[in-house]
Design an enzyme around this catalytic site. Structure first.
Site, PDB file in Angstrom:
ATOM      1  N   HIS A   1       0.887  -1.149   0.078  1.00 26.63           N
ATOM      2  CA  HIS A   1       0.013   0.095   0.090  1.00 26.63           C
ATOM      3  C   HIS A   1       0.910   1.321  -0.036  1.00 26.63           C
ATOM      4  CE1 HIS A   1       0.879  -0.732   4.445  1.00 26.63           C
ATOM      5  NE2 HIS A   1       0.337   0.824   4.402  1.00 26.63           N
ATOM      6  N   ASP A   2       2.048   1.001   0.619  1.00 26.32           N
ATOM      7  CA  ASP A   2       2.922   2.671   0.801  1.00 26.32           C
ATOM      8  C   ASP A   2       4.280   2.281  -0.211  1.00 26.32           C
ATOM      9  OD1 ASP A   2       1.387   4.224   2.360  1.00 26.32           O
ATOM     10  OD2 ASP A   2       2.295   3.554   4.167  1.00 26.32           O
TER      11      ASP A   2
ATOM     12  N   LYS B   1       6.188   5.254  -1.415  1.00 27.79           N
ATOM     13  CA  LYS B   1       6.960   6.339  -0.673  1.00 27.79           C
ATOM     14  C   LYS B   1       8.499   6.084  -1.331  1.00 27.79           C
ATOM     15  CE  LYS B   1       4.139   6.514   3.558  1.00 27.79           C
ATOM     16  NZ  LYS B   1       4.333   6.096   5.007  1.00 27.79           N
TER      17      LYS B   1
ATOM     18  N   HIS C   1       2.534   9.814  -3.071  1.00 26.42           N
ATOM     19  CA  HIS C   1       2.999   8.406  -2.783  1.00 26.42           C
ATOM     20  C   HIS C   1       1.790   7.425  -3.368  1.00 26.42           C
ATOM     21  CE1 HIS C   1       0.737   8.145   0.872  1.00 26.42           C
ATOM     22  NE2 HIS C   1       0.932   6.822   0.752  1.00 26.42           N
TER      23      HIS C   1
ATOM     24  N   HIS D   1      -6.241   3.540  -0.473  1.00 25.32           N
ATOM     25  CA  HIS D   1      -6.262   3.391   1.142  1.00 25.32           C
ATOM     26  C   HIS D   1      -6.325   4.837   1.829  1.00 25.32           C
ATOM     27  CE1 HIS D   1      -1.954   3.958   0.796  1.00 25.32           C
ATOM     28  NE2 HIS D   1      -1.866   3.946   1.866  1.00 25.32           N
ATOM     29  N   HIS D   2      -6.168   5.691   1.073  1.00 25.81           N
ATOM     30  CA  HIS D   2      -5.983   7.350   1.564  1.00 25.81           C
ATOM     31  C   HIS D   2      -7.654   7.931   1.094  1.00 25.81           C
ATOM     32  CE1 HIS D   2      -2.535   7.301   3.914  1.00 25.81           C
ATOM     33  NE2 HIS D   2      -1.657   7.074   2.816  1.00 25.81           N
TER      34      HIS D   2
ATOM     35  N   ASP E   1      -4.456   0.392   8.241  1.00 25.49           N
ATOM     36  CA  ASP E   1      -3.504   1.259   8.505  1.00 25.49           C
ATOM     37  C   ASP E   1      -3.444   2.186   9.510  1.00 25.49           C
ATOM     38  OD1 ASP E   1      -1.040   2.541   7.197  1.00 25.49           O
ATOM     39  OD2 ASP E   1      -1.982   3.684   5.742  1.00 25.49           O
TER      40      ASP E   1
END
Length: 533
Positions: free
Chosen positions: A393-394, A397, A422, A453-454, A482
């Site tokens: 998910h990240d 970054k 990101h 997811h954000h 998260d």
């Protein structure tokens, strides 16, 4: 242990006696051929007695007769309901009513829908049911006046009926078998895991050959070395008396001769059929040859042998498909781990965080599936993919400068804007990595999660401002997992929160930041002790 310890034993084989205190529970002898069921329907007890005396010693195709008796149409209906495999009916016309026999014919053909059983109408009063009228109007197979039924003619009539039933039954079993094969191909070819596919194969064989005591699928382990000793096949899955044989070598499940038959069939590339067992082959390319052992069937007729061969031929393609899919899946798993390591190298916080996210995402998805609150979105494949996919998910970054990622204080507006990129970057990286594969897989779901997811349930999130069910379910699940994990653990820019405070926040944000259904599932998992409980 197994009831098949005596299967395939030649007459000159040495007899071995098991200890009396160690019985062999897996032992299942070949089942004797079932007798032909003959139903006598007549209100005269003497007719029943004479019929039994005349036909008592009759054997057809190695099978004796089993007599069932009914003295009225009502009794016959009950017996026919309980015995759908009756081969022939010797039926009187006049019993409790003048047309009781003819009414029973209608019941058999139209109500029960039984077209296989052979009906021989025999009457002592031909005038009550004229032969020409009955033959035209009713689906019967023979008409005899009782006065003309000598012992020889009764024998001839009965054997002719049994032969006719045998042919019709073979045609019907062939039709049903082909339907089973077609249905199996349509269902099993959707499987993407070898263990589930193998279980489906033996279950379909059990449905195809219900008389067999059991069946199992075996193959030579893939990790065997070509330079070492000749490897032995192992049981992948089984049914019936072989249900508990999974993971065992074939020699520990079968006696010597039957075990040797499997080895011979695999070596020669040909199926083998004996009186008490059969070995059918799957000629697969990827995992190598596999063998299907069917035991205790009492001898397969030719029609069933052909059905087994057709089934194995069709399923061989399925084995290759599943094997190719597994290779592709393993390649994707390796890619996921490589990308995860890249993100972990960039941000030391990421490592354990993504592993915890993976466990939480899987647990929440399974809870949603159990509850059925998200419909078909939370299906088996979704629950299988989301754990590993969520670990990416990240991944975006990697494109964020270290001075922003590791800044101990709050980010300024420009840094926040840069940090938010990101999500889009991660989605782009993963979509490029998935290439032309298409469909649902770890990388495509990972891209979906990275991008969403954000997002927030009320539409105030980023990068696209999606709201409600427009946000992919995977993103809604990872959003909760998260935030929960990030708040519960220390970060460069903050201290860890208390568990109660984290849960209170997530509950308060239900319907705003988070999908209420996902929050409810999360809380249920948490109350059970978490994803590891």
């Amino acid at each position: 242990m197994s009831d098949i310890q005596g299967w395939g034993q030649d007459e000159d084989d040495e007899l071995l006696f098991a200890d009396e205190d160690a019985p062999d529970p897996s032992s299942a002898p070949s089942r004797p051929a079932a007798p032909w069921k003959l139903l006598i329907v007549d209100d005269d007890p003497e007719v029943h007695a004479i019929t039994r005396v005349v036909l008592n010693d009759v054997t057809f195709d190695g099978r004796r007769l089993h007599f069932l008796s009914a003295h009225s149409g009502g009794e016959a209906r009950a017996i026919l309901n309980d015995h759908p495999d009756i081969a022939a009916v010797l039926l009187d016309v006049v019993m409790e009513t003048e047309d009781a026999g003819l009414r029973l014919v209608h019941h058999i053909r139209e109500v029960l829908g039984n077209r296989r059983v052979r009906i021989i109408l025999r009457t002592g009063q031909p005038g009550q049911a004229p032969e020409r009228q009955v033959i035209v109007s009713y689906d019967i197979n023979d008409y005899k006046a009782k006065s003309e039924l000598t012992a020889q003619k009764l024998f001839t009539t009965t054997v002719a009926a049994l032969r006719s039933y045998q042919h019709i039954d073979a045609i019907e079993r062939n039709r049903q078998g082909l339907e089973t094969i077609v249905d199996a191909a349509g269902t099993l070819f959707e499987q993407r895991r070898m263990d589930r596919f193998a279980v489906g194969v033996v279950e379909r064989v059990a449905a195809l050959l219900p008389r067999a005591a059991g069946a199992f699928l075996c193959a030579v382990p893939r990790n065997s070395t070509p330079d070492g000793p000749s490897p032995e096949a192992e049981v992948l899955c089984g049914t019936g008396v072989f249900a508990d044989a999974v993971g065992r070598p074939v020699s520990a499940v079968l006696p010597g001769v039957a075990c040797a038959d499997i080895a011979a069939a695999l070596a020669r590339g040909r199926s083998l059929h004996r009186d008490d067992h059969s070995v059918a082959l799957f000629q697969t390319q990827r995992p190598g040859p596999a063998a299907l052992f069917i035991g205790g069937h009492g001898g397969l007729p030719e029609v069933e042998r052909r059905l087994v061969e057709i089934f194995c031929s069709r399923m061989s393609v399925g084995f290759d498909n599943v094997s190719l899919y597994e290779q592709l899946r393993l390649a994707q798993v390796a890619t996921v781990h490589a990308l995860g390591k890249l993100a972990e190298y960039k941000d030391e916080v990421t490592g354990e965080h993504v592993r915890r996210i993976g466990r939480w995402a899987t647990a929440i998805a399974r809870e949603l599936q159990t509850r059925g609150t998200c419909g078909d979105d939370a299906d088996d494949l979704f629950c299988e993919l989301i754990g590993l996919a969520s670990m990416l998910h990240d991944v975006g970054k990697v494109a964020i400068p270290d001075r922003i990622l590791r800044k101990p204080g709050k980010l300024d507006p420009e840094e926040i804007t840069q940090m938010r990129e990101h999500a889009t970057i991660g989605g782009s990286i993963l979509r490029d990595a998935s290439g032309p594969v298409g469909g649902r897989n770890y990388l495509t779901m990972g891209a979906e999660i990275a991008e969403s997811h954000h997002e927030k349930f009320d539409g105030t999130g980023y990068p696209r401002g999606l709201a409600g069910d427009a946000i992919p379910l995977s993103g809604r699940i990872v959003a909760v997992a998260d935030v929960y994990d990030a708040l519960l653990h220390r970060r460069p820019y903050k201290e860890a929160w208390e568990l109660a405070a984290v849960v209170d926040l997530i509950r308060a944000e239900s319907g705003r930041h988070f999908d209420p259904r996902v929050v409810d599932a999360f809380v249920a998992v948490l109350e059970r002790g978490g994803p590891e409980a």
